[in-house]
Design a protein around this motif. Structure first.
Motif, short mmCIF file in Angstrom:
data_model
loop_
_atom_site.label_atom_id
_atom_site.label_comp_id
_atom_site.label_asym_id
_atom_site.label_seq_id
_atom_site.Cartn_x
_atom_site.Cartn_y
_atom_site.Cartn_z
N UNK A 96 0.90 -1.52 0.09
CA UNK A 96 -0.37 0.13 -0.29
C UNK A 96 0.61 1.15 -0.11
N UNK A 97 2.04 0.77 -0.49
CA UNK A 97 2.85 2.34 -0.21
C UNK A 97 3.89 1.87 -1.52
N UNK A 98 4.13 3.54 -1.84
CA UNK A 98 4.94 3.79 -2.74
C UNK A 98 6.21 3.40 -2.89
N UNK A 99 6.67 2.42 -2.06
CA UNK A 99 8.17 2.04 -1.37
C UNK A 99 8.80 0.58 -1.86
N UNK A 100 9.83 0.06 -2.71
CA UNK A 100 10.13 -0.75 -2.77
C UNK A 100 11.45 -1.73 -2.21
N UNK A 101 12.10 -2.65 -1.43
CA UNK A 101 12.21 -3.31 -1.00
C UNK A 101 13.49 -3.87 -1.37
N UNK A 102 14.63 -4.19 -1.64
CA UNK A 102 15.29 -5.22 -2.55
C UNK A 102 15.48 -6.38 -1.28
N UNK A 103 14.70 -7.38 -1.62
CA UNK A 103 15.04 -8.50 -0.73
C UNK A 103 16.69 -8.74 -0.01
N UNK A 104 17.03 -9.11 0.50
CA UNK A 104 19.13 -9.01 1.45
C UNK A 104 19.04 -10.39 0.53
N UNK A 105 18.18 -11.30 0.32
CA UNK A 105 18.25 -12.50 -0.45
C UNK A 105 19.53 -11.99 -1.57
N UNK A 106 18.40 -10.92 -2.54
CA UNK A 106 18.83 -10.60 -4.27
C UNK A 106 20.38 -10.10 -3.67
N UNK A 107 20.41 -9.20 -2.40
CA UNK A 107 21.66 -8.41 -2.32
C UNK A 107 23.04 -9.30 -2.17
N UNK A 108 22.71 -10.47 -1.45
CA UNK A 108 24.19 -11.37 -1.08
C UNK A 108 23.96 -12.57 -2.39
N UNK A 109 22.78 -12.81 -2.77
CA UNK A 109 23.05 -13.52 -4.09
C UNK A 109 24.46 -12.13 -5.39
N UNK A 110 24.36 -11.44 -6.19
CA UNK A 110 24.53 -10.11 -7.05
C UNK A 110 25.97 -9.90 -5.81
N UNK A 111 25.56 -9.77 -4.75
CA UNK A 111 26.89 -9.32 -3.98
C UNK A 111 27.43 -8.22 -4.57
#
Length: 499
Positions: A96-111
């Motif tokens: 319900x917000x104009x907010x996107x948060x990249x999952x931590x798993x994606x940060x780890x996977x892409x270093x």
């Protein structure tokens, strides 16, 4: 001697008090301005504190892995786990917000380790940076919000707590971040942030690290590492539903990679254990849904994923699983709508476009599928599988030369069984049969349990000059592998068709 002069007490009038107070205030402002002008660090901190720059209208946030001041592995593990826990909770506030948060798993996977790469690879325009310092049991966390384009700090804050109470520390950091993002939380959201599946700090840290490794299931070593981490979490907390759900998914991915059917029951047992401990845990329901879907129990899978979405409306896994189960039940319209909802939830996150692209490909809507995979390439240009998917779609559209260029790029980035196989198919359609056979052989070396690759190799042998005698044994191998996989899911229409 003269008598000392008597000291008389001066009584200040209201007018004089006001005058002197004003003078002191002016002096304080002048001193502050002097410090701001002459000391860069103070200048930057005061400007951020009193005159924070405006935030962009679209909030696409990435939380960089938190760094530990100490070099010890335990400190680093604690700090990294805290950062991922913060990301996990912050993601719950995207509904319900104009907010996107990249999952931590994606940060780890892409270093992803810095703001510039978060912007280039993930499309983030805001980045949280954090670091921890620990003295005994006391932990201090400093974190700041940075503009990903200019690398300029926008806001900063610090909080302190105890290592033995990481959940309180986590919630303090999350609340600090919500203030920086100017988010107003509802009472229900405050309850969501406070909810936790284990009371043991180390168990939660091991779970988060395991989830990070699971983010790239194509690497077998990642799956093994994730299983080890989840098991360590369960050693600390044997009734940790979250760790059991992660373990179930890891075992299922191990089956998916190895094609060894013995891992199916192992995965199911872990998922059932998670659901029995905490039936209101979204991750446990997604775990059950994954096993139900993979074993052809699509009605049960749909119900599990729907419940997971009710419990956690931001769950990517639940959206993907629900859409796949709907598709297998012949509910094509509903499946496409579910994929679209996942994209709407995270428009800057590539998996939703990848899932929808696969759906459109299976419906033979190739030009639309190609557009989705091109979007994935734009959002994640370093993801080798995106080029394989795009190249496979170009093959279906008859664009063989273009497909070869795309697939060769994928293979150069990381050779995997499915991407090498797609390249071999492109050679085959160009009637480069001998080259196709050699490339399919490389694909079987990378993945010798995929019945489809053996089937394609057999067809290449049939047409390659002087190699037709090799076709029948390769077909036999494909048939044997397909029948073994059919034991897990007897409703797999792709296997039935190919057999």
């Amino acid at each position: 001697l003269a008598e000392p002069a008597r000291l008389t007490r001066h009584r200040f009038t209201v007018k004089e008090i006001v005058k002197y107070a004003g003078a002191l205030a002016i002096l304080a402002v002048l001193l502050s301005l002097l410090m701001v002008v002459t000391i860069p660090g103070i200048r930057r901190k005061m400007l951020i504190t009193f005159w924070p720059p405006p935030l962009p209208s679209r909030l696409s946030v990435a939380v960089l892995p938190f760094r530990a001041a100490g070099a010890g592995p335990e400190n680093q593990a604690f700090c990294q786990g805290l950062g991922e826990a913060v990301t996990d909770k912050l993601t719950l506030l995207t509904v319900g917000r104009n907010l996107q948060v990249t999952p931590a798993s994606e940060m780890v996977a892409r270093s992803v380790r810095n703001a510039a790469s978060a912007r280039e690879e993930l499309g983030a325009n805001l980045v949280f940076q954090g670091n921890c310092s620990q003295t005994g049991e006391s932990v201090r966390v400093a974190f700041s919000l940075v503009d990903a384009a200019s690398l300029r700090p926008l806001r900063s804050d610090t909080t302190s707590g105890y290592a033995s109470q990481p959940f309180i520390l986590r919630n303090d950091v999350v609340l600090g971040m919500t203030r920086m993002l100017q988010l107003e939380l509802t009472p229900g959201e405050h309850q969501q942030l406070a909810r936790q599946s284990t009371q043991i700090p180390g168990a939660y840290t091991y779970y988060l690290l395991g989830i990070g490794y699971l983010s790239d299931p194509q690497k077998a070593e990642n799956t093994e590492k994730a299983i080890s981490l989840f098991e360590q979490a369960l050693e600390l907390d044997p009734i940790n539903a979250l760790a059991f759900s992660g373990l179930g998914i890891a075992f299922w991915q191990k089956y998916d990679l190895s094609k060894e059917t013995s891992w199916v029951d192992t995965a199911r047992i872990s998922c059932e254990r998670a659901a029995s401990i905490d039936p209101r845990l979204a991750a446990a329901q997604s775990c059950m849904g994954t096993v139900f879907s993979g074993t052809g129990q699509y009605e049960k899978a749909r119900a599990s994923f729907q419940l997971a979405l009710e419990l956690e409306p931001t769950s990517d896994e639940a959206y993907q699983g629900l859409a796949y189960s709907q598709e297998h039940l012949g509910q094509s319209k509903e499946a496409e709508q579910t994929f679209q909802q996942a994209i709407k939830l995270r428009p800057e996150y590539w998996p939703g476009y990848s899932w929808l692209g696969g759906y459109l490909y299976r419906r033979a809507r190739y030009s639309e599928a190609a557009a989705m995979f091109e979007k994935v390439v734009a959002l994640a240009p370093e993801r080798f599988a995106a080029y394989s998917d795009l190249g496979g779609t170009e093959l279906a559209m008859g664009r063989y030369d273009k497909a070869i260029r795309t697939l060769e790029r994928s293979v150069a980035m990381r050779p995997m069984g499915f991407s090498v196989s797609n390249l071999a198919v492109a050679y085959f359609y160009r009637k480069r049969f001998a080259e196709a056979a050699r490339t399919f052989e490389k694909a079987t070396e990378l993945d010798d349990r995929d019945y489809r690759i053996w089937s394609y190799l057999a067809e290449a042998y049939y047409f390659a000059p002087g190699e037709r005698s090799k076709a029948a044994p390769a077909y036999a191998k494909a048939v044997a592998l397909a029948k073994e996989k059919l034991k897990v899911n007897e409703r797999d229409t792709e296997i039935l068709r190919l057999l």
